[in-house]
Design an enzyme around this catalytic site. Structure first.
Site, short mmCIF file in Angstrom:
data_model
loop_
_atom_site.label_atom_id
_atom_site.label_comp_id
_atom_site.label_asym_id
_atom_site.label_seq_id
_atom_site.Cartn_x
_atom_site.Cartn_y
_atom_site.Cartn_z
N GLU A 193 25.07 -18.72 44.40
CA GLU A 193 24.67 -17.35 44.70
C GLU A 193 25.33 -16.84 45.97
OE1 GLU A 193 20.43 -16.47 44.83
OE2 GLU A 193 20.39 -16.09 42.69
N HIS A 248 27.60 -41.63 31.33
CA HIS A 248 27.52 -41.87 29.89
C HIS A 248 27.48 -40.56 29.10
CE1 HIS A 248 26.82 -46.24 30.44
NE2 HIS A 248 26.46 -45.79 31.64
N LYS A 278 18.73 -8.05 35.34
CA LYS A 278 17.39 -7.48 35.51
C LYS A 278 17.34 -6.06 34.96
CE LYS A 278 16.16 -10.06 39.67
NZ LYS A 278 15.91 -9.94 41.10
O1 PA5 Z 1 18.18 -16.60 47.01
C1 PA5 Z 1 17.61 -15.60 46.60
O2 PA5 Z 1 17.43 -14.60 47.33
C2 PA5 Z 1 17.05 -15.53 45.21
O3 PA5 Z 1 17.33 -16.68 44.48
C3 PA5 Z 1 15.53 -15.34 45.22
O4 PA5 Z 1 14.95 -16.41 45.93
C4 PA5 Z 1 14.95 -15.26 43.82
O5 PA5 Z 1 15.60 -14.27 43.07
C5 PA5 Z 1 13.46 -14.95 43.88
O6 PA5 Z 1 13.23 -13.76 44.55
P1 PA5 Z 1 11.80 -13.37 45.11
O7 PA5 Z 1 11.43 -14.35 46.17
O8 PA5 Z 1 11.96 -12.00 45.64
O9 PA5 Z 1 10.83 -13.42 43.96
#
Ligand code: PA5
Length: 423
Positions: free
Chosen positions: A277, A298, A413
């Site tokens: 990310e 494996h 989303k």
């Molecule tokens: O690293 C990030 O910002 C994301 O992976 C969030 O942690 C994830 O989308 C969850 O978001 P939230 O804490 O707003 O529910």
């Protein structure tokens, strides 16, 4: 605590050529002047963390001691992966203390949710819902279901057993928690989800799971101090960051994060999210993937040995895992395994590691880096997480990427909300 072995990395460039760029990026990270500088609160969090909240977490754990055997943690992405990685690495997959931590809110799988509901029927449960935005759909869907289950089981007393970790002032979850009278914990404005393990996001579930969070924070503190140098020769996190960039430039577009213990699988999942990310944007980045050896030798071993050469390996090698076994002798030796009798299984695993490293690096010609971590304690976990945070920040800055946003995640989303009829 952590050392990096680059002897088999096959880099075609001297790391030191990157020193000026590293010094500049180090300055940007620490002076908060680089891309995404609103989200670098994690850099000095091990010293600046909220001590009052930390004490509140320990007090809550003490207050609830003996009143629960199951912790439901409801969250997704950065709101659960760190805690899960820590619990599995430090306590193992089948903890002896009888406290089971179950992660929900990270899937729409109705089979999973229904099975958890059946599984906890006779359990004493506490529930920690975690969402920075307070509106993540997977988390909100599961939270409503488990909140109603808690209310049915505990009535009014459910509110003593439900805790919300979210923004300090904004968002649907904060408003709901305040209205319901749940105790709340804060995800700071300047720390994004995947950089939040050392905030209440990680600390509350870990405390409830009997993990030593003081040792964990001490590990992060020591890492922060020891890795706070731009000098590449002295900073293994920055060496790792630069080695990734050199391998990327050499055409290696996938990184296998390899562990040698099944209880480190979630550490690999956490690492994948952190690097995936943070780095995968603007058409750039290395695909983070993972394997657990020797298990996956494996399944994936053939490809890694002889398949197309797109990947290099980064092995997280834990030098001393807490438990060991001596392989028993058998007078009949029907399985012909007596050649290992009397040997520690940690030694067998070490030989597998060395043999595999040689096979992949010497015969397969794959670049391999080895990150040695001392052990699987809470302290080492804290140290390791900070190591990867700072390495990730550095490697992204070297690529001219903002490591702290995730604009691409919004695309699915939007499409999903349209289909679900969300206003
Ligand atoms: O690293 C990030 O910002 C994301 O992976 C969030 O942690 C994830 O989308 C969850 O978001 P939230 O804490 O707003 O529910």
């Amino acid at each position: 605590m952590i050392s990096l072995d680059l002897r088999n990395a096959k880099l075609n460039e001297d790391l030191n050529k990157w020193q000026d760029k590293v010094s500049e990026a180090h300055k940007q990270l620490h002076e908060k002047t680089g891309k995404g500088n609103d989200f670098v609160g994690w850099v000095d969090w091990p010293v600046n963390y909220d001590k009052e909240e930390f004490a509140r977490i320990l007090a809550l754990k003490k207050r609830m001691e003996g009143k629960y055997d199951t912790v439901l943690v409801c969250g997704i992405g950065g709101s659960y992966l760190g805690a899960r990685a820590a619990i599995e690495m430090i306590k193992g997959l089948y903890p002896e203390d009888g406290i089971e931590v179950i992660f929900v809110g990270n899937t729409f799988s109705t089979t999973y949710i229904s099975q958890v509901l059946k599984h906890i029927k006779n359990r004493e449960v506490v529930l920690n819902v975690i969402s920075k935005s307070g509106t993540t759909t997977e988390t909100s869907v599961a939270f409503r279901i488990f909140k109603q289950w808690m209310e049915k089981k505990y009535g009014e007393a459910a509110r003593e057993r439900i805790y919300a970790t979210t923004d300090k002032a904004r968002g649907t979850l904060k408003a709901l928690a305040d209205q319901m009278g749940y105790e709340t914990f804060v995800i700071p404005d300047d720390i994004g989800g995947r950089y939040s393990v050392f905030t209440a996001v990680g600390l509350l579930p870990l405390a409830l799971a009997n993990v030593d969070i003081e040792a964990l924070m001490k590990g992060s503190f020591d890492a922060m101090n020891e890795l706070n140098t731009p000098d590449l020769a002295k900073n293994p996190a920055y060496q790792y960051a630069v080695a990734r960039r050199i391998l990327d430039n050499m055409g290696y577009k996938a990184e296998y994060f390899v562990t040698y213990h099944l209880q480190l699988t979630m550490v690999a999942e956490w690492w994948k999210q952190l690097f995936g990310e943070s780095e995968g944007k603007d058409g750039k980045g290395i695909l983070p993937t993972s394997a657990c050896f020797t298990t996956d030798l494996h399944s994936l071993g053939q490809f890694i040995q002889e398949g197309s050469k797109v990947e290099y390996e980064t092995i997280l090698y834990v030098d001393e895992m807490a438990e060991d076994l001596v392989f028993p002798s058998d007078p009949d030796d029907l399985d012909h395994m007596n050649y290992l009798a009397g040997k520690k299984l940690s030694w067998v695993s070490e030989m597998a590691f060395e043999g595999t490293l040689s096979a992949h690096s010497d015969d397969g010609n794959n670049p391999n880096m080895v990150i040695h971590l001392k052990d699987n304690s809470a302290y080492s976990f804290g140290y390791m997480i900070y190591f990867f945070f700072i390495a990730c920040g550095m490697t992204c800055y070297l690529l001219d990427i903002n490591p702290f946003n995730q604009p691409g995640v919004e695309v699915y989303k939007k499409k999903m909300f349209k289909l679900l009829g969300k206003e």
